[in-house]
Design a protein around this motif. Structure first.
Motif, PDB file in Angstrom:
ATOM      1  N   LEU A  82     -77.370  33.962 -14.420  1.00 43.47           N
ATOM      2  CA  LEU A  82     -77.968  33.667 -15.725  1.00 43.47           C
ATOM      3  C   LEU A  82     -78.058  34.898 -16.628  1.00 43.47           C
ATOM      4  CD1 LEU A  82     -80.931  31.405 -14.537  1.00 43.47           C
ATOM      5  CD2 LEU A  82     -78.790  30.645 -15.607  1.00 43.47           C
ATOM      6  N   GLY A  83     -77.720  36.068 -16.097  1.00 43.58           N
ATOM      7  CA  GLY A  83     -77.786  37.291 -16.897  1.00 43.58           C
ATOM      8  C   GLY A  83     -79.194  37.826 -17.080  1.00 43.58           C
ATOM      9  N   VAL A  84     -80.107  37.503 -16.152  1.00 46.40           N
ATOM     10  CA  VAL A  84     -81.485  37.981 -16.222  1.00 46.40           C
ATOM     11  C   VAL A  84     -81.602  39.297 -15.448  1.00 46.40           C
ATOM     12  CG1 VAL A  84     -83.880  37.513 -15.585  1.00 46.40           C
ATOM     13  CG2 VAL A  84     -82.427  35.658 -16.454  1.00 46.40           C
ATOM     14  N   GLN A  85     -82.168  40.305 -16.090  1.00 47.26           N
ATOM     15  CA  GLN A  85     -82.318  41.605 -15.447  1.00 47.26           C
ATOM     16  C   GLN A  85     -83.481  41.598 -14.455  1.00 47.26           C
ATOM     17  OE1 GLN A  85     -80.294  44.364 -15.830  1.00 47.26           O
ATOM     18  NE2 GLN A  85     -79.004  42.913 -16.947  1.00 47.26           N
ATOM     19  N   VAL A  86     -83.319  42.321 -13.351  1.00 46.63           N
ATOM     20  CA  VAL A  86     -84.406  42.490 -12.389  1.00 46.63           C
ATOM     21  C   VAL A  86     -84.688  43.978 -12.219  1.00 46.63           C
ATOM     22  CG1 VAL A  86     -83.744  40.371 -11.190  1.00 46.63           C
ATOM     23  CG2 VAL A  86     -82.926  42.576 -10.335  1.00 46.63           C
ATOM     24  N   THR A  87     -85.892  44.264 -11.726  1.00 45.35           N
ATOM     25  CA  THR A  87     -86.322  45.660 -11.586  1.00 45.35           C
ATOM     26  C   THR A  87     -86.232  46.154 -10.156  1.00 45.35           C
ATOM     27  OG1 THR A  87     -87.842  45.398 -13.451  1.00 45.35           O
ATOM     28  CG2 THR A  87     -88.250  47.248 -11.964  1.00 45.35           C
ATOM     29  N   GLY A  88     -86.649  45.310  -9.208  1.00 46.26           N
ATOM     30  CA  GLY A  88     -86.670  45.741  -7.815  1.00 46.26           C
ATOM     31  C   GLY A  88     -86.214  44.666  -6.861  1.00 46.26           C
ATOM     32  N   VAL A  89     -85.527  45.085  -5.786  1.00 48.14           N
ATOM     33  CA  VAL A  89     -85.034  44.175  -4.747  1.00 48.14           C
ATOM     34  C   VAL A  89     -85.106  44.891  -3.395  1.00 48.14           C
ATOM     35  CG1 VAL A  89     -83.425  42.982  -6.296  1.00 48.14           C
ATOM     36  CG2 VAL A  89     -82.635  44.955  -5.001  1.00 48.14           C
ATOM     37  N   PRO A  90     -85.154  44.137  -2.290  1.00 46.26           N
ATOM     38  CA  PRO A  90     -85.001  44.772  -0.977  1.00 46.26           C
ATOM     39  C   PRO A  90     -83.528  45.109  -0.781  1.00 46.26           C
ATOM     40  CG  PRO A  90     -85.258  42.405  -0.734  1.00 46.26           C
ATOM     41  CD  PRO A  90     -85.407  42.690  -2.188  1.00 46.26           C
ATOM     42  N   GLN A  91     -83.201  46.367  -0.616  1.00 49.74           N
ATOM     43  CA  GLN A  91     -81.796  46.773  -0.668  1.00 49.74           C
ATOM     44  C   GLN A  91     -81.079  46.778   0.675  1.00 49.74           C
ATOM     45  OE1 GLN A  91     -82.107  50.460  -3.007  1.00 49.74           O
ATOM     46  NE2 GLN A  91     -81.437  49.313  -4.805  1.00 49.74           N
ATOM     47  N   ALA A  92     -81.784  46.481   1.760  1.00 52.05           N
ATOM     48  CA  ALA A  92     -81.109  46.380   3.056  1.00 52.05           C
ATOM     49  C   ALA A  92     -80.445  45.018   3.177  1.00 52.05           C
ATOM     50  CB  ALA A  92     -82.118  46.573   4.183  1.00 52.05           C
ATOM     51  N   ASN A  93     -79.228  44.990   3.715  1.00 57.72           N
ATOM     52  CA  ASN A  93     -78.489  43.753   3.972  1.00 57.72           C
ATOM     53  C   ASN A  93     -78.221  42.921   2.717  1.00 57.72           C
ATOM     54  OD1 ASN A  93     -80.483  43.743   6.831  1.00 57.72           O
ATOM     55  ND2 ASN A  93     -78.261  43.965   6.937  1.00 57.72           N
ATOM     56  N   ILE A  94     -78.073  43.574   1.589  1.00 56.61           N
ATOM     57  CA  ILE A  94     -77.705  42.827   0.382  1.00 56.61           C
ATOM     58  C   ILE A  94     -76.298  42.275   0.567  1.00 56.61           C
ATOM     59  CG2 ILE A  94     -77.035  43.099  -2.042  1.00 56.61           C
ATOM     60  CD1 ILE A  94     -79.399  44.818  -2.484  1.00 56.61           C
ATOM     61  N   PRO A  95     -76.089  40.979   0.305  1.00 54.46           N
ATOM     62  CA  PRO A  95     -74.744  40.400   0.452  1.00 54.46           C
ATOM     63  C   PRO A  95     -73.729  41.142  -0.413  1.00 54.46           C
ATOM     64  CG  PRO A  95     -76.391  38.680   0.097  1.00 54.46           C
ATOM     65  CD  PRO A  95     -77.083  39.988  -0.142  1.00 54.46           C
ATOM     66  N   PRO A  96     -72.508  41.296   0.073  1.00 55.42           N
ATOM     67  CA  PRO A  96     -71.492  42.035  -0.682  1.00 55.42           C
ATOM     68  C   PRO A  96     -71.288  41.538  -2.114  1.00 55.42           C
ATOM     69  CG  PRO A  96     -70.731  41.644   1.548  1.00 55.42           C
ATOM     70  CD  PRO A  96     -72.018  40.886   1.405  1.00 55.42           C
ATOM     71  N   GLY A 111     -88.549  47.632  -0.262  1.00 49.97           N
ATOM     72  CA  GLY A 111     -88.783  47.357   1.146  1.00 49.97           C
ATOM     73  C   GLY A 111     -87.677  46.522   1.748  1.00 49.97           C
ATOM     74  N   SER A 112     -88.007  45.780   2.808  1.00 47.64           N
ATOM     75  CA  SER A 112     -87.024  44.904   3.443  1.00 47.64           C
ATOM     76  C   SER A 112     -87.442  43.454   3.244  1.00 47.64           C
ATOM     77  CB  SER A 112     -86.937  45.216   4.945  1.00 47.64           C
ATOM     78  OG  SER A 112     -88.150  44.861   5.596  1.00 47.64           O
ATOM     79  N   LEU A 113     -86.588  42.545   3.690  1.00 46.36           N
ATOM     80  CA  LEU A 113     -86.896  41.127   3.512  1.00 46.36           C
ATOM     81  C   LEU A 113     -88.196  40.725   4.202  1.00 46.36           C
ATOM     82  CD1 LEU A 113     -83.354  39.524   3.941  1.00 46.36           C
ATOM     83  CD2 LEU A 113     -84.691  39.671   1.835  1.00 46.36           C
ATOM     84  N   LYS A 114     -88.491  41.351   5.321  1.00 50.30           N
ATOM     85  CA  LYS A 114     -89.692  40.987   6.068  1.00 50.30           C
ATOM     86  C   LYS A 114     -90.845  41.969   5.888  1.00 50.30           C
ATOM     87  CE  LYS A 114     -87.492  38.192   9.651  1.00 50.30           C
ATOM     88  NZ  LYS A 114     -87.347  37.936  11.101  1.00 50.30           N
ATOM     89  N   GLU A 115     -90.581  43.138   5.309  1.00 50.85           N
ATOM     90  CA  GLU A 115     -91.623  44.143   5.155  1.00 50.85           C
ATOM     91  C   GLU A 115     -91.595  44.718   3.740  1.00 50.85           C
ATOM     92  OE1 GLU A 115     -91.264  47.087   8.197  1.00 50.85           O
ATOM     93  OE2 GLU A 115     -91.665  45.675   9.828  1.00 50.85           O
ATOM     94  N   PRO A 116     -92.272  44.069   2.798  1.00 48.67           N
ATOM     95  CA  PRO A 116     -92.347  44.599   1.432  1.00 48.67           C
ATOM     96  C   PRO A 116     -93.028  45.964   1.400  1.00 48.67           C
ATOM     97  CG  PRO A 116     -93.069  42.294   1.523  1.00 48.67           C
ATOM     98  CD  PRO A 116     -92.953  42.764   2.935  1.00 48.67           C
TER      99      PRO A 116
END
Length: 330
Positions: A82-96, A111-116
């Motif tokens: 949708l072209g919406v900007q985000v500020t923060g994401v868990p960066q481990a295991n991000i899909p290619p 953080g990670s998916l299970k540990e913010p």
């Protein structure tokens, strides 16, 4: 005579002053109205507040939030679409296919998916935090930092839940029309593939391969859209529906003898681009399973775990998942 002229002059001067004063009073009022317009415009467009109802409660959210933290990769791929900007994401295991969000200069690692990382998230002062199942236990703590909305997928009603989540995203970010267009496209693709699967008359078994072990998933499971939405008959209607699947053996697969065997490789998803996919193939394609119809007819299908395991439930991932199953039907 001079006295009369003098009186006329004085009267004329007084009239001029009075008329000038009246003119100033009349022009002052429009100026006051004009100064009120920007205030009204600002109030109207500044911060419309929405009340979002979700599984974990109700959250008040400002429309079009500027600083957004996203913990669900399906929602992330939706916002990306949708072209919406985000500020923060868990960066481990991000899909290619979402690899741009691994850029630590452009996006904050929360953080990670299970540990913010609560401290990092708090420092960002986000306007909105979006979570799903893996972060549900952290909901209360995250809600203390910023408005937090749960957009996890209810797999027992996959498409209904998916569409509800998408419509919520559209409402929050003012993208209702774009969401409708995308969902119509998904529905069209599903209808075509469902008809194709139903016409084939084939049954199927879905398995998760992980560290040399197999778990089976049936209707109503996290991968159940293959049965529930796309029309493949389950080879076993009694598979226990659970997050981690029903533990099964190669003997079980051989006994059920499915027409199609769909495999999700967890190891490949969590290890990135390592060699784990080979391990999944070795786990599945042993002497017992090689005797199944699925193997003999070339119908063992290794699904892309980046969509199926890491980021299901997004505008991009659901479309790709549906297309992947469709491409396997012969």
């Amino acid at each position: 005579m001079n006295t009369r002229k003098m009186m006329l002059f004085i009267i004329t001067a007084v009239l001029v002053v009075v008329l000038a004063a009246c003119g100033n009073k009349n022009t002052a009022e429009p100026a006051k109205e004009a100064s009120a317009e920007p205030t009204n415009t600002s109030a109207a467009s500044g911060s419309e507040e929405l009340t979002i109802k979700h599984k974990l409660g109700e959250t008040k959210v400002k429309k079009n939030p500027q600083k957004v933290v996203v913990f669900d990769f399906g929602i992330l791929d939706t916002l990306d679409k949708l072209g919406v900007q985000v500020t923060g994401v868990p960066q481990a295991n991000i899909p290619p296919y979402l690899s741009k969000y691994a850029d630590k200069d452009a996006y904050s690692n929360v953080g990670s998916l299970k540990e913010p990382d609560f401290e990092k998230i708090n420092a960002l002062s986000p306007d909105l935090i979006i979570i799903s199942g893996r972060q549900s236990d952290a909901y209360e703590e995250l809600s203390k930092i910023a408005p937090t909305v749960y957009l996890g997928l209810d797999t027992t009603r996959y498409m209904e839940s998916f569409k509800e989540n998408m419509n919520t995203v559209g409402q929050i970010f003012g993208k209702e029309d774009e969401i409708k267009t995308e969902l119509d496209h998904v529905d069209k693709t599903i209808a075509e593939i469902h008809d194709k699967a139903a016409a084939s008359g084939k049954n199927a078994l879905i398995a998760l391969a992980n560290e040399g072990k197999l778990s089976a998933y049936g209707a109503g499971s996290r991968f159940g859209l293959i049965h529930d939405v796309l029309g493949f008959t389950p080879v076993d209607a009694n598979i226990e529906a659970s997050t981690h699947g029903q533990s099964v053996t190669s003997e079980y697969v051989a006994e059920k003898n499915p027409d199609y065997l769909f495999v999700v490789d967890r190891g490949a998803a969590v290890a990135g681009e390592g060699g784990e996919s080979v391990s999944a193939k070795q786990t599945v394609e042993n002497d017992l399973i090689k005797n199944t119809k699925a193997f003999k007819e070339g119908h063992i299908v290794y699904l892309d775990p980046n969509y199926w395991y890491l980021s299901g439930g997004g505008l991009l991932s659901v479309q790709e998942m549906v297309k992947e199953v469709g491409a396997s039907i012969q």
